[in-house]
Design a protein around this motif. Sequence first.
Motif, mmCIF file in Angstrom:
data_model
loop_
_atom_site.group_PDB
_atom_site.id
_atom_site.type_symbol
_atom_site.label_atom_id
_atom_site.label_comp_id
_atom_site.label_asym_id
_atom_site.label_seq_id
_atom_site.Cartn_x
_atom_site.Cartn_y
_atom_site.Cartn_z
ATOM 1 N N LEU A 127 0.917 -1.246 -0.014
ATOM 2 C CA LEU A 127 0.052 0.176 0.137
ATOM 3 C C LEU A 127 0.918 1.134 -0.082
ATOM 4 C CD1 LEU A 127 -2.864 1.379 0.295
ATOM 5 C CD2 LEU A 127 -2.334 1.174 2.798
ATOM 6 N N LEU A 128 0.394 2.258 -0.925
ATOM 7 C CA LEU A 128 1.132 3.457 -1.109
ATOM 8 C C LEU A 128 0.125 4.521 -0.813
ATOM 9 C CD1 LEU A 128 3.824 5.132 -1.674
ATOM 10 C CD2 LEU A 128 3.286 4.877 -4.109
ATOM 11 N N ALA A 129 0.419 5.493 0.254
ATOM 12 C CA ALA A 129 -0.299 6.565 0.511
ATOM 13 C C ALA A 129 0.437 7.836 0.084
ATOM 14 C CB ALA A 129 -0.985 6.745 1.814
ATOM 15 N N LEU A 130 -0.496 8.538 -0.941
ATOM 16 C CA LEU A 130 0.308 9.860 -1.167
ATOM 17 C C LEU A 130 -0.613 11.004 -1.306
ATOM 18 C CD1 LEU A 130 1.940 8.443 -4.458
ATOM 19 C CD2 LEU A 130 3.088 9.306 -2.505
ATOM 20 N N PRO A 131 -0.367 12.332 -1.333
ATOM 21 C CA PRO A 131 -1.146 13.594 -1.432
ATOM 22 C C PRO A 131 -1.776 13.383 -3.101
ATOM 23 C CG PRO A 131 0.841 14.386 -0.819
ATOM 24 C CD PRO A 131 1.116 12.727 -1.149
ATOM 25 N N SER A 132 -3.093 13.888 -3.137
ATOM 26 C CA SER A 132 -3.415 13.925 -4.603
ATOM 27 C C SER A 132 -2.981 15.185 -5.392
ATOM 28 C CB SER A 132 -5.122 14.040 -4.345
ATOM 29 O OG SER A 132 -5.668 12.907 -3.931
ATOM 30 N N GLN A 133 -1.861 14.929 -5.775
ATOM 31 C CA GLN A 133 -1.156 15.793 -6.634
ATOM 32 C C GLN A 133 -0.473 15.182 -7.577
ATOM 33 O OE1 GLN A 133 1.725 17.420 -3.889
ATOM 34 N NE2 GLN A 133 0.121 18.300 -2.538
ATOM 35 N N HIS A 134 -0.630 15.817 -8.819
ATOM 36 C CA HIS A 134 0.020 15.298 -10.033
ATOM 37 C C HIS A 134 1.557 15.075 -10.005
ATOM 38 C CE1 HIS A 134 -3.351 15.548 -12.875
ATOM 39 N NE2 HIS A 134 -3.821 16.695 -12.281
ATOM 40 N N ALA A 135 2.302 15.715 -9.101
ATOM 41 C CA ALA A 135 3.602 15.152 -9.270
ATOM 42 C C ALA A 135 3.806 13.868 -8.342
ATOM 43 C CB ALA A 135 4.136 16.283 -8.150
ATOM 44 N N CYS A 136 2.822 13.527 -7.628
ATOM 45 C CA CYS A 136 2.845 12.280 -7.143
ATOM 46 C C CYS A 136 2.753 11.034 -8.146
ATOM 47 C CB CYS A 136 1.928 12.059 -5.742
ATOM 48 S SG CYS A 136 2.460 13.263 -4.519
ATOM 49 N N VAL A 137 2.261 11.179 -9.009
ATOM 50 C CA VAL A 137 1.970 10.081 -10.057
ATOM 51 C C VAL A 137 3.185 9.541 -10.600
ATOM 52 C CG1 VAL A 137 1.054 9.565 -12.518
ATOM 53 C CG2 VAL A 137 -0.321 11.316 -10.934
ATOM 54 N N ALA A 138 4.150 10.366 -10.872
ATOM 55 C CA ALA A 138 5.556 9.765 -11.365
ATOM 56 C C ALA A 138 6.127 9.008 -9.915
ATOM 57 C CB ALA A 138 6.503 10.930 -11.433
ATOM 58 N N ALA A 139 5.829 9.327 -8.445
ATOM 59 C CA ALA A 139 6.282 8.676 -7.516
ATOM 60 C C ALA A 139 5.581 7.089 -7.407
ATOM 61 C CB ALA A 139 6.102 9.314 -6.151
ATOM 62 N N ALA A 140 4.447 7.433 -7.868
ATOM 63 C CA ALA A 140 3.439 6.021 -7.866
ATOM 64 C C ALA A 140 4.136 4.935 -8.966
ATOM 65 C CB ALA A 140 1.927 6.098 -8.120
#
Length: 172
Positions: A45-58
Motif C-alpha cells: 500500500l502506498l499513500a500519497l497526496p492527491s497531486q500530479h507530482a505524485c503520479v511519477a512517484a507511484a
Amino acid sequence: MDMQPSATEAHGTPPRRGVLVTDLPASGQHGAQATEPRPGHRQALLALPSQHACVAAARRWTTSLLTCWRLPEHERDSAVLIVSELTANAAQHGHAHMTLLLGLVRDTLHIAVTDSGPARPGLRAQTDPDEHGRGTAIVRSLALWSETRQSARGREVRVGLPVTTTATANAG
C-alpha cells in the motif's frame, strides 16, 4: 481477494504519506491478523497526496515493487501504465489524498486506487474528449476486469491484470 482500504482509512483517518508492504492475511481480508500467510500472495500500500507530482512517484514505486516481486518486464509495463492512468485520475479528481494498493494473488495482479472526496458533478462535461478519456479505454484493454465504486468519502477503482504463474511462484 478483498482489496479494502487499510484499517486506518476504514476508520476515517487519512493515511500518512508512506508505504506498507505485507503478505496477505490467511483470511484474505486486508488488515486481518494472520499467522500463516499463503505462499505467493503479496500486497503493498502506498499513500500519497492527491497531486500530479505524485503520479511519477507511484509509477516508480510500482516498477520497483513489481521488479522485487519478479514480474516479467512486459507485465510490469502494463501494470505501470494502469497505475499511471488511475493515479493521474485520482490526482485530478481527488481532494486530499490517494492510496495505491497492489496485491499479487495467484495469476492476477490486483490494482486499487482510492481518492478522497466526492465526485465533482459536471467535471467530465467540461473536458475536451480529444484531450481526456482515453486512459479508461487503455486500462480496460489491458485488464481482465475493472470496477469503480463511489462513496461520499471518495472513489475507488479496482483492476485485475493477468500475470504469469512463474511471477507468483517467485513472489513468496
